[in-house]
Design a protein around this motif. Sequence first.
Motif, short mmCIF file in Angstrom:
data_model
loop_
_atom_site.label_atom_id
_atom_site.label_comp_id
_atom_site.label_asym_id
_atom_site.label_seq_id
_atom_site.Cartn_x
_atom_site.Cartn_y
_atom_site.Cartn_z
N VAL A 203 0.86 -1.18 0.00
CA VAL A 203 0.00 0.00 0.00
C VAL A 203 0.90 1.23 0.00
N ARG A 212 -2.55 0.38 -4.24
CA ARG A 212 -1.77 -0.84 -4.04
C ARG A 212 -0.93 -1.13 -5.28
N TRP A 226 -7.40 3.56 -5.22
CA TRP A 226 -8.57 3.05 -4.47
C TRP A 226 -9.86 3.13 -5.27
N GLN A 283 -13.34 -4.61 12.79
CA GLN A 283 -12.09 -4.24 12.14
C GLN A 283 -10.94 -4.07 13.13
N SER A 311 -4.92 -4.02 8.63
CA SER A 311 -4.54 -3.57 7.30
C SER A 311 -5.06 -2.16 7.09
N SER A 312 -4.60 -1.53 6.01
CA SER A 312 -4.99 -0.15 5.74
C SER A 312 -6.47 -0.03 5.42
N SER A 313 -7.01 -0.99 4.67
CA SER A 313 -8.44 -0.92 4.35
C SER A 313 -9.30 -1.10 5.59
N PHE A 316 -9.17 2.12 7.65
CA PHE A 316 -10.05 3.16 7.12
C PHE A 316 -11.50 2.92 7.56
N ASP A 317 -11.97 1.68 7.43
CA ASP A 317 -13.34 1.37 7.84
C ASP A 317 -13.53 1.56 9.35
#
Length: 372
Positions: A203, A212, A226, A283, A311-313, A316-317
């Motif tokens: 990322v 990515r 993204w 998350q 993880s980055s995703s 974010f969530d």
Amino acid sequence: MTKEMILSHPWFGPIVAALIAIPLALLLHRLSVIVLRRVTRSTPALHMMLLKISAPARFVLPLIALQAVWQGAPDDLKFIASIRHVNGLLLIATSTWLAARAVNGIADGVLARNPYDVSDNLRARSILTQTRVLARTASSVLVVAGAAMMLMTFPGARQVGASLLASAGVIGIVAGLAAKPVFSNLIAGLQIALAQPIRIDDVLVVEGEWGRVEEITGTFVVLKIWDDRRLILPLSYFIEKPFQNWTRHSSQLLGSVFIYADYSMPLAPLREEVERLVKAAPQWDGRFFNLQVTDTTERTMQLRVLCTAASSSLAFDLRCAVREGVIDFMQREYPQGLPRLRVEESAGAPERPADAPVPLRSAPPTLPPNAV
């Protein structure tokens, strides 16, 4: 043409030898493939390489046999020199094809033993990046070397072929780095494969874009943004310019959420609500979270929530979920804690009734970039 004339023709012997050599070479290829497939079955890299080189080897072995036949023919035989030359060119071309396929086969075998579509794939992504970049670089060098060798078979082009072959070597690449921009990407590819500032599926934040690493070729890197756009960057970019890598050593991240609240907002119940929100979020990876007052202005105080994710995703969530939950809690339980603008009444203005509500207006200051 009589039988005696055919038997006495200068080409009779070489043609008969060629007709015998080709089937024998094909039979040798067939038997070798059967035997080697069984022998290398326990070695994935060699087995995959064997599967890759099977097709070019079907041409290389007959051409080797034919070259031996033509070399054994008399030198004064008509057209023999041209036939040797053409056969030699075909042999160099197919041998280059075989060598490139062998490199790709070994690479595929290594990747098969290290799948990267797993949760903890840092080591697998490192191997994937190194293998792909080195395999493509080696294939490029082999193609250049093969083309140079084919040129060198022509007397008038030997100088050109020698120069091309020299440029394919490491010394030639380093010497020609300043004059040949194409070689800068080749050097950058080797540096990326060895030092690994980026890997497949890393990322990155590059040129203000989050995405990515989708592909690393011999000349450029494809970054999947993204929103499904693709950002194409030369390999040399990642050696010469700064960028952010969010998964350099681990995919785990620490996410931040900034909330602006009035000074009347009590912090204890807000901390309890943040704890409830974070622990209830799927998350959150269970490592860390907290709530702190990180800044103040004449109107509001800045609250920062830190929480970790795998993880980055997911980070974010998680940030979005915590942000929404905190705002909903403040609106529902402590509306007076939302940012508001106090207005003092002037001396000549009519008095406000004691029970009149104070007008509220949301007026948060401009958020810093890291609050997005």
